[in-house]
Design a protein around this motif. Sequence first.
Motif, PDB file in Angstrom:
ATOM      1  N   TYR A 235       2.156 -10.126  -0.363  1.00 40.50           N
ATOM      2  CA  TYR A 235       3.417  -9.444  -0.671  1.00 40.50           C
ATOM      3  C   TYR A 235       3.493  -9.120  -2.163  1.00 40.50           C
ATOM      4  O   TYR A 235       3.866  -8.011  -2.554  1.00 40.50           O
ATOM      5  CB  TYR A 235       4.616 -10.331  -0.312  1.00 40.50           C
ATOM      6  N   VAL A 236       3.151 -10.089  -2.993  1.00 39.41           N
ATOM      7  CA  VAL A 236       3.221  -9.894  -4.445  1.00 39.41           C
ATOM      8  C   VAL A 236       2.286  -8.766  -4.875  1.00 39.41           C
ATOM      9  O   VAL A 236       2.678  -7.876  -5.637  1.00 39.41           O
ATOM     10  CB  VAL A 236       2.881 -11.207  -5.186  1.00 39.41           C
ATOM     11  N   LEU A 237       1.044  -8.792  -4.403  1.00 39.71           N
ATOM     12  CA  LEU A 237       0.081  -7.753  -4.782  1.00 39.71           C
ATOM     13  C   LEU A 237       0.508  -6.377  -4.285  1.00 39.71           C
ATOM     14  O   LEU A 237       0.353  -5.380  -4.992  1.00 39.71           O
ATOM     15  CB  LEU A 237      -1.306  -8.110  -4.251  1.00 39.71           C
ATOM     16  N   ALA A 238       1.047  -6.320  -3.077  1.00 35.91           N
ATOM     17  CA  ALA A 238       1.501  -5.042  -2.527  1.00 35.91           C
ATOM     18  C   ALA A 238       2.667  -4.488  -3.336  1.00 35.91           C
ATOM     19  O   ALA A 238       2.704  -3.294  -3.658  1.00 35.91           O
ATOM     20  CB  ALA A 238       1.895  -5.211  -1.060  1.00 35.91           C
ATOM     21  N   ARG A 239       3.624  -5.357  -3.675  1.00 33.22           N
ATOM     22  CA  ARG A 239       4.771  -4.900  -4.468  1.00 33.22           C
ATOM     23  C   ARG A 239       4.329  -4.438  -5.854  1.00 33.22           C
ATOM     24  O   ARG A 239       4.808  -3.435  -6.372  1.00 33.22           O
ATOM     25  CB  ARG A 239       5.817  -6.004  -4.576  1.00 33.22           C
ATOM     26  N   ALA A 240       3.375  -5.165  -6.452  1.00 31.74           N
ATOM     27  CA  ALA A 240       2.903  -4.801  -7.788  1.00 31.74           C
ATOM     28  C   ALA A 240       2.213  -3.432  -7.784  1.00 31.74           C
ATOM     29  O   ALA A 240       2.389  -2.642  -8.709  1.00 31.74           O
ATOM     30  CB  ALA A 240       1.956  -5.867  -8.330  1.00 31.74           C
ATOM     31  N   SER A 241       1.449  -3.152  -6.733  1.00 31.97           N
ATOM     32  CA  SER A 241       0.709  -1.890  -6.673  1.00 31.97           C
ATOM     33  C   SER A 241       1.514  -0.764  -6.018  1.00 31.97           C
ATOM     34  O   SER A 241       1.123   0.389  -6.101  1.00 31.97           O
ATOM     35  CB  SER A 241      -0.594  -2.087  -5.896  1.00 31.97           C
ATOM     36  N   GLY A 242       2.611  -1.130  -5.357  1.00 36.67           N
ATOM     37  CA  GLY A 242       3.398  -0.116  -4.656  1.00 36.67           C
ATOM     38  C   GLY A 242       2.741   0.358  -3.373  1.00 36.67           C
ATOM     39  O   GLY A 242       3.075   1.421  -2.855  1.00 36.67           O
ATOM     40  N   SER A 243       1.813  -0.443  -2.859  1.00 41.43           N
ATOM     41  CA  SER A 243       1.082  -0.057  -1.654  1.00 41.43           C
ATOM     42  C   SER A 243       0.788  -1.293  -0.810  1.00 41.43           C
ATOM     43  O   SER A 243       0.407  -2.334  -1.360  1.00 41.43           O
ATOM     44  CB  SER A 243      -0.237   0.614  -2.042  1.00 41.43           C
ATOM     45  N   PRO A 244       0.883  -1.171   0.508  1.00 45.28           N
ATOM     46  CA  PRO A 244       0.537  -2.312   1.364  1.00 45.28           C
ATOM     47  C   PRO A 244      -0.959  -2.577   1.452  1.00 45.28           C
ATOM     48  O   PRO A 244      -1.387  -3.540   2.075  1.00 45.28           O
ATOM     49  CB  PRO A 244       1.111  -1.930   2.726  1.00 45.28           C
ATOM     50  N   ALA A 245      -1.789  -1.772   0.802  1.00 40.79           N
ATOM     51  CA  ALA A 245      -3.246  -1.909   0.910  1.00 40.79           C
ATOM     52  C   ALA A 245      -3.721  -3.289   0.476  1.00 40.79           C
ATOM     53  O   ALA A 245      -4.614  -3.863   1.108  1.00 40.79           O
ATOM     54  CB  ALA A 245      -3.949  -0.820   0.090  1.00 40.79           C
ATOM     55  N   ALA A 246      -3.157  -3.853  -0.583  1.00 38.49           N
ATOM     56  CA  ALA A 246      -3.586  -5.165  -1.065  1.00 38.49           C
ATOM     57  C   ALA A 246      -3.249  -6.253  -0.040  1.00 38.49           C
ATOM     58  O   ALA A 246      -4.042  -7.176   0.174  1.00 38.49           O
ATOM     59  CB  ALA A 246      -2.948  -5.485  -2.411  1.00 38.49           C
ATOM     60  N   PHE A 247      -2.085  -6.152   0.581  1.00 35.89           N
ATOM     61  CA  PHE A 247      -1.704  -7.104   1.630  1.00 35.89           C
ATOM     62  C   PHE A 247      -2.708  -7.014   2.774  1.00 35.89           C
ATOM     63  O   PHE A 247      -3.237  -8.030   3.239  1.00 35.89           O
ATOM     64  CB  PHE A 247      -0.288  -6.807   2.116  1.00 35.89           C
ATOM     65  N   ASP A 248      -2.958  -5.795   3.218  1.00 36.21           N
ATOM     66  CA  ASP A 248      -3.875  -5.576   4.338  1.00 36.21           C
ATOM     67  C   ASP A 248      -5.279  -6.088   4.028  1.00 36.21           C
ATOM     68  O   ASP A 248      -5.940  -6.669   4.889  1.00 36.21           O
ATOM     69  CB  ASP A 248      -3.916  -4.093   4.706  1.00 36.21           C
ATOM     70  N   ALA A 249      -5.747  -5.894   2.785  1.00 41.35           N
ATOM     71  CA  ALA A 249      -7.081  -6.370   2.397  1.00 41.35           C
ATOM     72  C   ALA A 249      -7.136  -7.896   2.448  1.00 41.35           C
ATOM     73  O   ALA A 249      -8.125  -8.475   2.913  1.00 41.35           O
ATOM     74  CB  ALA A 249      -7.441  -5.863   1.004  1.00 41.35           C
ATOM     75  N   GLY A 250      -6.089  -8.559   1.991  1.00 39.97           N
ATOM     76  CA  GLY A 250      -6.046 -10.017   2.045  1.00 39.97           C
ATOM     77  C   GLY A 250      -6.095 -10.533   3.481  1.00 39.97           C
ATOM     78  O   GLY A 250      -6.791 -11.502   3.783  1.00 39.97           O
ATOM     79  N   VAL A 251      -5.356  -9.869   4.353  1.00 38.25           N
ATOM     80  CA  VAL A 251      -5.353 -10.253   5.775  1.00 38.25           C
ATOM     81  C   VAL A 251      -6.736 -10.060   6.381  1.00 38.25           C
ATOM     82  O   VAL A 251      -7.256 -10.946   7.063  1.00 38.25           O
ATOM     83  CB  VAL A 251      -4.270  -9.459   6.549  1.00 38.25           C
ATOM     84  N   ARG A 252      -7.351  -8.903   6.126  1.00 32.00           N
ATOM     85  CA  ARG A 252      -8.699  -8.656   6.677  1.00 32.00           C
ATOM     86  C   ARG A 252      -9.695  -9.695   6.163  1.00 32.00           C
ATOM     87  O   ARG A 252     -10.510 -10.211   6.922  1.00 32.00           O
ATOM     88  CB  ARG A 252      -9.177  -7.240   6.325  1.00 32.00           C
ATOM     89  N   GLY A 253      -9.624 -10.019   4.879  1.00 29.37           N
ATOM     90  CA  GLY A 253     -10.540 -11.001   4.300  1.00 29.37           C
ATOM     91  C   GLY A 253     -10.362 -12.375   4.914  1.00 29.37           C
ATOM     92  O   GLY A 253     -11.339 -13.046   5.256  1.00 29.37           O
ATOM     93  N   LEU A 254      -9.115 -12.805   5.072  1.00 28.83           N
ATOM     94  CA  LEU A 254      -8.853 -14.123   5.661  1.00 28.83           C
ATOM     95  C   LEU A 254      -9.320 -14.166   7.110  1.00 28.83           C
ATOM     96  O   LEU A 254      -9.946 -15.147   7.538  1.00 28.83           O
ATOM     97  CB  LEU A 254      -7.373 -14.469   5.560  1.00 28.83           C
ATOM     98  N   LEU A 255      -9.040 -13.105   7.851  1.00 30.21           N
ATOM     99  CA  LEU A 255      -9.472 -13.082   9.250  1.00 30.21           C
ATOM    100  C   LEU A 255     -11.003 -13.098   9.362  1.00 30.21           C
ATOM    101  O   LEU A 255     -11.548 -13.733  10.272  1.00 30.21           O
ATOM    102  CB  LEU A 255      -8.886 -11.870   9.975  1.00 30.21           C
ATOM    103  N   ALA A 256     -11.697 -12.454   8.438  1.00 26.23           N
ATOM    104  CA  ALA A 256     -13.162 -12.485   8.450  1.00 26.23           C
ATOM    105  C   ALA A 256     -13.662 -13.911   8.205  1.00 26.23           C
ATOM    106  O   ALA A 256     -14.628 -14.344   8.843  1.00 26.23           O
ATOM    107  CB  ALA A 256     -13.727 -11.525   7.397  1.00 26.23           C
ATOM    108  N   LEU A 257     -12.985 -14.631   7.304  1.00 26.75           N
ATOM    109  CA  LEU A 257     -13.377 -16.015   7.035  1.00 26.75           C
ATOM    110  C   LEU A 257     -13.086 -16.944   8.215  1.00 26.75           C
ATOM    111  O   LEU A 257     -13.798 -17.916   8.432  1.00 26.75           O
ATOM    112  CB  LEU A 257     -12.650 -16.538   5.794  1.00 26.75           C
TER     113      LEU A 257
END
Length: 191
Positions: A164-186
Motif C-alpha cells: 500500500y505504501v509503495l503504491a501510494r508513493a508511486s501513484g500506481s498499484p503496480a508496486a503492490f501487485d509486484a510485491g504480491v506476485r513476488g510473495l506468491l512465487a516464494l
Amino acid sequence: MYSRRMSTPDRLIESTRELLWERGYVGTSPKAILEHAGAGQGSMYHHFRGKPGLALAAIRRTAEEMRATAEGVLGSPGSPYERIEAYLRRERDVLRGCPIGRLTMDPDVIASDELRAPVDETLEWLRRRLAAIVEEGREQGQFAPTLDGEEIAATILATVQGGYVLARASGSPAAFDAGVRGLLALLAPTR
C-alpha cells in the motif's frame, strides 16, 4: 451523502470512518464529521463521548468489517495456498491504502491505548489467522516443512501494508501487485 433512513449515530460513524481513512484523526474535525454526516451540531455529543468516542466506534466498525472481509476469503474453500493467494489478490482500493493500517501512522491514534486497541487486535487477529493457514499448508506438505507460520504470516502482512505504501508513493498499484506476485512465487507449493 447518507440516506436519511440511516440513523444519526450510524451516519456519524460512517462519516468518521471515511474521514479517518482520508484525513487521519487530527484532520478529522467535529465540524467536518457533522457536515459529512448531514447531522446537527449537538448530535455527536448526544450520541458519543465527543470526537474520541465517535472515533473509537468508527475504528471498531472498520476493524469488524476488515475482519469479516478477510475471513470471507481466508475461510473459503481451497488449499491453504489458494486461500492465501485469494487474500493477496482480492480487490482492494490500493491507492487509498488500508483503513486500519493507515491508522498506525496516526500519532494520535497510536498515543491512545483505547483508539489503538482495535487496530492492534485486528492486525493480530489477521496475523494469527494467516499463521494457522500456513501451518495447515505445511502439515499437508503444500509448503516447505521449514516454513514458520508466524514468520510467514508477518511477511504476508508486511507485504500487503508495505505494498500500500509503495503504491501510494508511486501513484500506481503496480508496486503492490509486484510485491504480491513476488510473495506468491516464494510461497508456491512444493512438488
